[in-house]
Design a protein around this motif. Structure first.
Motif, PDB file in Angstrom:
ATOM      1  N   CYS A 161      28.280 -36.447  56.578  1.00 39.80           N
ATOM      2  CA  CYS A 161      28.962 -37.223  55.542  1.00 39.80           C
ATOM      3  C   CYS A 161      29.709 -36.263  54.619  1.00 39.80           C
ATOM      4  CB  CYS A 161      27.923 -38.005  54.741  1.00 39.80           C
ATOM      5  SG  CYS A 161      28.600 -38.973  53.374  1.00 39.80           S
ATOM      6  N   ALA A 162      30.884 -36.689  54.159  1.00 43.98           N
ATOM      7  CA  ALA A 162      31.655 -35.897  53.185  1.00 43.98           C
ATOM      8  C   ALA A 162      31.713 -36.660  51.872  1.00 43.98           C
ATOM      9  CB  ALA A 162      33.067 -35.652  53.696  1.00 43.98           C
ATOM     10  N   ILE A 163      31.663 -35.923  50.765  1.00 42.00           N
ATOM     11  CA  ILE A 163      31.710 -36.549  49.445  1.00 42.00           C
ATOM     12  C   ILE A 163      32.486 -35.662  48.480  1.00 42.00           C
ATOM     13  CG2 ILE A 163      29.496 -35.510  48.711  1.00 42.00           C
ATOM     14  CD1 ILE A 163      28.983 -38.172  47.170  1.00 42.00           C
ATOM     15  N   GLY A 164      33.084 -36.285  47.477  1.00 46.91           N
ATOM     16  CA  GLY A 164      33.679 -35.509  46.394  1.00 46.91           C
ATOM     17  C   GLY A 164      35.184 -35.587  46.330  1.00 46.91           C
ATOM     18  N   GLY A 165      35.691 -36.471  45.476  1.00 48.38           N
ATOM     19  CA  GLY A 165      37.125 -36.560  45.242  1.00 48.38           C
ATOM     20  C   GLY A 165      37.923 -37.155  46.390  1.00 48.38           C
ATOM     21  N   ILE A 166      37.246 -37.858  47.291  1.00 54.19           N
ATOM     22  CA  ILE A 166      37.935 -38.405  48.469  1.00 54.19           C
ATOM     23  C   ILE A 166      38.772 -39.620  48.073  1.00 54.19           C
ATOM     24  CG2 ILE A 166      37.592 -39.475  50.745  1.00 54.19           C
ATOM     25  CD1 ILE A 166      34.957 -37.793  50.902  1.00 54.19           C
ATOM     26  N   THR A 167      39.992 -39.649  48.600  1.00 51.79           N
ATOM     27  CA  THR A 167      40.887 -40.798  48.389  1.00 51.79           C
ATOM     28  C   THR A 167      41.456 -41.214  49.739  1.00 51.79           C
ATOM     29  OG1 THR A 167      42.913 -39.500  48.153  1.00 51.79           O
ATOM     30  CG2 THR A 167      41.602 -39.835  46.142  1.00 51.79           C
ATOM     31  N   SER A 168      42.080 -42.385  49.760  1.00 54.60           N
ATOM     32  CA  SER A 168      42.689 -42.825  51.024  1.00 54.60           C
ATOM     33  C   SER A 168      43.870 -41.927  51.401  1.00 54.60           C
ATOM     34  CB  SER A 168      43.114 -44.295  50.928  1.00 54.60           C
ATOM     35  OG  SER A 168      43.847 -44.543  49.747  1.00 54.60           O
ATOM     36  N   GLN A 169      44.373 -41.135  50.442  1.00 59.16           N
ATOM     37  CA  GLN A 169      45.461 -40.195  50.731  1.00 59.16           C
ATOM     38  C   GLN A 169      44.969 -38.899  51.387  1.00 59.16           C
ATOM     39  OE1 GLN A 169      45.842 -42.092  47.639  1.00 59.16           O
ATOM     40  NE2 GLN A 169      47.128 -43.244  49.052  1.00 59.16           N
ATOM     41  N   ASN A 170      43.783 -38.415  50.978  1.00 59.42           N
ATOM     42  CA  ASN A 170      43.329 -37.119  51.516  1.00 59.42           C
ATOM     43  C   ASN A 170      42.258 -37.237  52.601  1.00 59.42           C
ATOM     44  OD1 ASN A 170      40.819 -37.461  50.158  1.00 59.42           O
ATOM     45  ND2 ASN A 170      41.531 -36.347  48.354  1.00 59.42           N
ATOM     46  N   VAL A 171      41.786 -38.441  52.873  1.00 58.84           N
ATOM     47  CA  VAL A 171      40.664 -38.609  53.803  1.00 58.84           C
ATOM     48  C   VAL A 171      40.993 -38.143  55.220  1.00 58.84           C
ATOM     49  CG1 VAL A 171      41.181 -41.024  54.444  1.00 58.84           C
ATOM     50  CG2 VAL A 171      38.805 -40.211  54.487  1.00 58.84           C
ATOM     51  N   SER A 172      42.273 -38.198  55.597  1.00 61.16           N
ATOM     52  CA  SER A 172      42.645 -37.790  56.963  1.00 61.16           C
ATOM     53  C   SER A 172      42.289 -36.328  57.239  1.00 61.16           C
ATOM     54  CB  SER A 172      44.130 -38.023  57.207  1.00 61.16           C
ATOM     55  OG  SER A 172      44.889 -37.268  56.291  1.00 61.16           O
ATOM     56  N   GLN A 173      42.288 -35.502  56.186  1.00 58.37           N
ATOM     57  CA  GLN A 173      41.914 -34.088  56.356  1.00 58.37           C
ATOM     58  C   GLN A 173      40.470 -33.949  56.826  1.00 58.37           C
ATOM     59  OE1 GLN A 173      43.059 -31.502  52.974  1.00 58.37           O
ATOM     60  NE2 GLN A 173      44.210 -33.261  52.214  1.00 58.37           N
ATOM     61  N   VAL A 179      34.433 -35.807  60.718  1.00 57.60           N
ATOM     62  CA  VAL A 179      33.394 -36.356  59.839  1.00 57.60           C
ATOM     63  C   VAL A 179      32.988 -37.772  60.287  1.00 57.60           C
ATOM     64  CG1 VAL A 179      34.884 -37.485  58.095  1.00 57.60           C
ATOM     65  CG2 VAL A 179      32.719 -36.408  57.396  1.00 57.60           C
ATOM     66  N   ASP A 180      31.708 -38.099  60.129  1.00 58.37           N
ATOM     67  CA  ASP A 180      31.201 -39.426  60.536  1.00 58.37           C
ATOM     68  C   ASP A 180      31.328 -40.460  59.420  1.00 58.37           C
ATOM     69  OD1 ASP A 180      29.911 -38.797  63.234  1.00 58.37           O
ATOM     70  OD2 ASP A 180      29.016 -37.274  61.939  1.00 58.37           O
ATOM     71  N   MET A 181      31.016 -40.030  58.193  1.00 55.86           N
ATOM     72  CA  MET A 181      31.025 -40.944  57.045  1.00 55.86           C
ATOM     73  C   MET A 181      31.783 -40.303  55.902  1.00 55.86           C
ATOM     74  SD  MET A 181      26.964 -41.631  56.989  1.00 55.86           S
ATOM     75  CE  MET A 181      26.566 -40.055  57.710  1.00 55.86           C
ATOM     76  N   VAL A 182      32.490 -41.118  55.121  1.00 59.68           N
ATOM     77  CA  VAL A 182      33.080 -40.604  53.886  1.00 59.68           C
ATOM     78  C   VAL A 182      32.520 -41.400  52.717  1.00 59.68           C
ATOM     79  CG1 VAL A 182      35.162 -39.661  54.920  1.00 59.68           C
ATOM     80  CG2 VAL A 182      35.181 -42.004  54.124  1.00 59.68           C
ATOM     81  N   ALA A 183      31.962 -40.668  51.763  1.00 63.12           N
ATOM     82  CA  ALA A 183      31.360 -41.302  50.585  1.00 63.12           C
ATOM     83  C   ALA A 183      32.397 -41.332  49.461  1.00 63.12           C
ATOM     84  CB  ALA A 183      30.123 -40.520  50.153  1.00 63.12           C
ATOM     85  N   VAL A 184      32.647 -42.521  48.953  1.00 60.44           N
ATOM     86  CA  VAL A 184      33.721 -42.697  47.969  1.00 60.44           C
ATOM     87  C   VAL A 184      33.188 -43.406  46.726  1.00 60.44           C
ATOM     88  CG1 VAL A 184      36.077 -43.550  47.620  1.00 60.44           C
ATOM     89  CG2 VAL A 184      35.317 -42.946  49.924  1.00 60.44           C
ATOM     90  N   ILE A 185      33.611 -42.931  45.566  1.00 61.55           N
ATOM     91  CA  ILE A 185      33.213 -43.555  44.297  1.00 61.55           C
ATOM     92  C   ILE A 185      34.469 -44.033  43.573  1.00 61.55           C
ATOM     93  CG2 ILE A 185      31.912 -43.287  42.135  1.00 61.55           C
ATOM     94  CD1 ILE A 185      30.331 -41.002  43.528  1.00 61.55           C
ATOM     95  N   SER A 186      35.142 -43.127  42.870  1.00 60.73           N
ATOM     96  CA  SER A 186      36.271 -43.516  42.006  1.00 60.73           C
ATOM     97  C   SER A 186      37.384 -44.243  42.737  1.00 60.73           C
ATOM     98  CB  SER A 186      36.865 -42.283  41.316  1.00 60.73           C
ATOM     99  OG  SER A 186      35.888 -41.681  40.498  1.00 60.73           O
ATOM    100  N   ASP A 187      37.774 -43.734  43.904  1.00 62.33           N
ATOM    101  CA  ASP A 187      38.935 -44.308  44.585  1.00 62.33           C
ATOM    102  C   ASP A 187      38.695 -45.760  45.001  1.00 62.33           C
ATOM    103  OD1 ASP A 187      41.643 -43.863  45.525  1.00 62.33           O
ATOM    104  OD2 ASP A 187      40.837 -44.037  47.558  1.00 62.33           O
ATOM    105  N   ILE A 188      37.434 -46.108  45.218  1.00 60.11           N
ATOM    106  CA  ILE A 188      37.101 -47.514  45.530  1.00 60.11           C
ATOM    107  C   ILE A 188      37.025 -48.328  44.243  1.00 60.11           C
ATOM    108  CG2 ILE A 188      35.208 -49.045  46.246  1.00 60.11           C
ATOM    109  CD1 ILE A 188      36.553 -48.102  48.692  1.00 60.11           C
ATOM    110  N   TRP A 189      36.145 -47.918  43.340  1.00 63.54           N
ATOM    111  CA  TRP A 189      35.829 -48.777  42.182  1.00 63.54           C
ATOM    112  C   TRP A 189      36.969 -48.893  41.182  1.00 63.54           C
ATOM    113  CZ3 TRP A 189      32.341 -51.305  44.369  1.00 63.54           C
ATOM    114  CH2 TRP A 189      31.277 -50.719  45.042  1.00 63.54           C
ATOM    115  N   LYS A 190      37.894 -47.932  41.181  1.00 58.31           N
ATOM    116  CA  LYS A 190      39.037 -48.027  40.262  1.00 58.31           C
ATOM    117  C   LYS A 190      40.190 -48.814  40.874  1.00 58.31           C
ATOM    118  CE  LYS A 190      38.174 -43.977  37.390  1.00 58.31           C
ATOM    119  NZ  LYS A 190      38.602 -42.630  37.006  1.00 58.31           N
TER     120      LYS A 190
END
Length: 206
Positions: A161-173, A179-190
């Motif tokens: 799993c990857a976490i930390g500052g992930i957005t739909s713009q940078n997730v492709s990297q 990576v199997d999972m991406v953990a998202v906080i701000s980019d989802i809830w905002k």
């Protein structure tokens, strides 16, 4: 067992997912395709969140998603939570936790691949690395080299799993490194449309 550990992993936030709206917010992400939901509450007592934990777990089961409780080992055992995620302060007692706790167990390994290998040997179900990008949620987090994902996928057999500052713009990297999972906080809830935002991630992750 591990087929669940893939896809969009949303993590609650004390500010962005207030108790009055957290359930409806989570449901919108599940409708959009979130596969894992973590309750990360740094403020309430165990007693104060028992009902919330059970409500979120039931909601996740309804959508065939995995519910994960952050850090509260005793509560996860007591309430038979489907998932538990622990960080640095619990690394030393992973064996003890694994003996008592039968659900999905995830561990934060930050930028340490050797630690992740050790945790795999101690029978955790997945490891998380990060922060990979600057994060509003953890502004002081150390930025980790993104290539650790590729190395982890080569050297570990458990999901990553990857976490930390992930957005739909940078997730492709992260996706190009496997990576199997991406953990998202701000980019989802905002986001103004939680379901639509989750659908965007689902498309990218599928």
């Amino acid at each position: 067992m591990l087929k669940k550990l893939k896809g969009l992993y949303v993590i609650s936030d004390d500010v962005l997912t207030p108790k009055e709206t957290i359930l409806s917010q989570i449901e919108k992400t599940l409708e959009g395709g979130a596969k894992i939901v973590q309750l990360r509450d740094k403020q309430s007592s165990d007693e104060d969140i028992i009902k919330l934990v059970l409500d979120i777990q039931n909601l996740c089961r309804k959508y065939k998603a995995l519910f994960v409780l952050n850090d509260r080992v005793d509560l996860a055992i007591k309430l038979r939570c489907d998932g538990l995620h622990v960080g640095e302060s619990d690394h030393y007692r992973i064996n003890e936790i694994r003996e008592k706790y039968w659900g999905y167990l995830g561990v934060s390994c930050y930028g340490n691949l050797e630690l992740a290998k050790e945790m795999e040997n101690k029978r955790v179900d997945y490891v998380a690395f990060g922060s990979f990008f600057n994060s509003n949620t953890k502004p002081n987090a150390k930025i980790v080299d993104i290539d650790i994902i590729k190395k982890a996928k080569e050297q570990l057999s458990i999901p990553v799993c990857a976490i930390g500052g992930i957005t739909s713009q940078n997730v492709s990297q992260l996706l190009t490194r496997g990576v199997d999972m991406v953990a998202v906080i701000s980019d989802i809830w905002k986001s103004t449309d939680l379901k639509q935002k989750s659908e965007i991630y689902k498309k990218l992750l599928d």
